[in-house]
Design a protein around this motif. Structure first.
Motif, PDB file in Angstrom:
ATOM      1  N   ASN A  53       0.718  -1.122  -0.061  1.00  0.00           N
ATOM      2  CA  ASN A  53      -0.070   0.048   0.082  1.00  0.00           C
ATOM      3  C   ASN A  53       0.810   1.362  -0.013  1.00  0.00           C
ATOM      4  O   ASN A  53       0.445   2.441  -0.693  1.00  0.00           O
ATOM      5  N   GLU A  54       1.846   1.297   0.843  1.00  0.00           N
ATOM      6  CA  GLU A  54       2.913   2.502   0.846  1.00  0.00           C
ATOM      7  C   GLU A  54       3.560   2.582  -0.605  1.00  0.00           C
ATOM      8  O   GLU A  54       3.452   3.722  -0.914  1.00  0.00           O
ATOM      9  N   GLN A  55       4.045   1.587  -1.129  1.00  0.00           N
ATOM     10  CA  GLN A  55       4.512   1.639  -2.397  1.00  0.00           C
ATOM     11  C   GLN A  55       3.697   2.122  -3.520  1.00  0.00           C
ATOM     12  O   GLN A  55       4.028   3.092  -4.260  1.00  0.00           O
ATOM     13  N   THR A  56       2.353   1.719  -3.446  1.00  0.00           N
ATOM     14  CA  THR A  56       1.362   2.155  -4.166  1.00  0.00           C
ATOM     15  C   THR A  56       1.189   3.767  -4.352  1.00  0.00           C
ATOM     16  O   THR A  56       0.976   4.515  -5.264  1.00  0.00           O
ATOM     17  N   ILE A  57       0.852   4.135  -2.746  1.00  0.00           N
ATOM     18  CA  ILE A  57       0.993   5.410  -2.776  1.00  0.00           C
ATOM     19  C   ILE A  57       2.005   6.344  -3.223  1.00  0.00           C
ATOM     20  O   ILE A  57       1.791   7.319  -3.845  1.00  0.00           O
ATOM     21  N   GLN A  58       3.332   5.985  -2.801  1.00  0.00           N
ATOM     22  CA  GLN A  58       4.346   6.623  -3.335  1.00  0.00           C
ATOM     23  C   GLN A  58       4.312   6.617  -4.881  1.00  0.00           C
ATOM     24  O   GLN A  58       4.840   7.839  -5.493  1.00  0.00           O
ATOM     25  N   GLN A  59       3.844   5.798  -5.601  1.00  0.00           N
ATOM     26  CA  GLN A  59       3.879   5.808  -7.025  1.00  0.00           C
ATOM     27  C   GLN A  59       2.850   6.889  -7.692  1.00  0.00           C
ATOM     28  O   GLN A  59       3.301   7.448  -8.509  1.00  0.00           O
ATOM     29  N   GLU A  60       1.801   6.847  -6.690  1.00  0.00           N
ATOM     30  CA  GLU A  60       0.794   7.869  -7.017  1.00  0.00           C
ATOM     31  C   GLU A  60       1.183   9.306  -6.908  1.00  0.00           C
ATOM     32  O   GLU A  60       1.144  10.209  -7.792  1.00  0.00           O
ATOM     33  N   LEU A  61       2.085   9.591  -5.764  1.00  0.00           N
ATOM     34  CA  LEU A  61       2.686  10.730  -5.571  1.00  0.00           C
ATOM     35  C   LEU A  61       3.729  11.392  -6.637  1.00  0.00           C
ATOM     36  O   LEU A  61       3.694  12.276  -7.242  1.00  0.00           O
ATOM     37  N   SER A  62       4.460  10.163  -7.281  1.00  0.00           N
ATOM     38  CA  SER A  62       5.346  10.225  -8.329  1.00  0.00           C
ATOM     39  C   SER A  62       4.612  10.687  -9.716  1.00  0.00           C
ATOM     40  O   SER A  62       4.932  11.819 -10.197  1.00  0.00           O
ATOM     41  N   ASP A  63       3.444  10.247  -9.732  1.00  0.00           N
ATOM     42  CA  ASP A  63       2.543  10.350 -10.859  1.00  0.00           C
ATOM     43  C   ASP A  63       2.157  11.855 -10.765  1.00  0.00           C
ATOM     44  O   ASP A  63       2.081  12.842 -11.882  1.00  0.00           O
TER      45      ASP A  63
END
Length: 184
Positions: A53-63
């Motif tokens: 979940n943390e990695q998914t949110i981090q990816q969204e932040l990068s997007d």
């Protein structure tokens, strides 16, 4: 009989007290270890989910960062072409994405905190399981049950989790540091 209703029960339990009140401590410690293993398996799944979940949110932040950059560039390009209205529209979109990103950053902080908490709990559970295995070895030796311990060695590990391997690497590193300090 179930000893643990929550993972915190495993961390806070007093093994000596539980075993002193048991009719057959050797059987009881086997049951306790079995329940601890189930708890650790669940904790491993929770850590894995929280990390994902943390990695998914981090990816969204990068997007969102990329989108912010793109809208800013679009505004610059529009201004360069003399289209102030389009530049303003691009900046409005940029601001919208920045607002979304700000909300997501709070979720990311919560996800990181959750992952860290679950990892700490997992390490505490692993430590308690190691203690229970030492206690099992002690009890089987006291009872003269070497056949039982050779069939089901208390120190034998199940498939080690990545967290356990990480802990092992930490211990190896700490041991090497202590050797350096002692000049060995």
């Amino acid at each position: 009989m179930s000893y643990f209703s929550r993972l915190t029960d495993i961390v806070t339990c007093n093994l000596t007290h539980l075993l002193n009140n048991a009719e057959d401590p050797v059987t009881e410690i086997e049951q306790i270890i079995s329940e601890m293993k189930e708890g650790i398996a669940g904790a491993n799944r929770s850590v894995k989910t929280a990390s994902s979940n943390e990695q998914t949110i981090q990816q969204e932040l990068s997007d969102y960062e990329r989108q912010i950059f793109q809208w800013k560039e679009a505004a610059k390009n529009a201004l360069a072409l003399g289209d102030e209205t389009e530049a303003r529209n691009s900046l409005v979109r940029k601001q919208e994405v920045e607002d979304l990103k700000a909300g997501l950053e709070q979720q990311h902080q919560a996800a990181v905190a959750t992952c860290e908490h679950l990892t700490t709990t997992l390490h505490a559970l692993e430590a308690r399981l190691a203690e229970a295995r030492r206690k099992q070895l002690e009890l089987t030796e006291q009872a003269g049950l070497s056949e039982t311990s050779s069939q089901n060695p208390p120190h034998a590990t199940d498939a080690e989790s990545p967290m356990t391997l990480s802990r092992s690497e930490q211990i190896d590193s700490e041991l090497a540091e202590l050797k350096r300090e002692l000049g060995q």
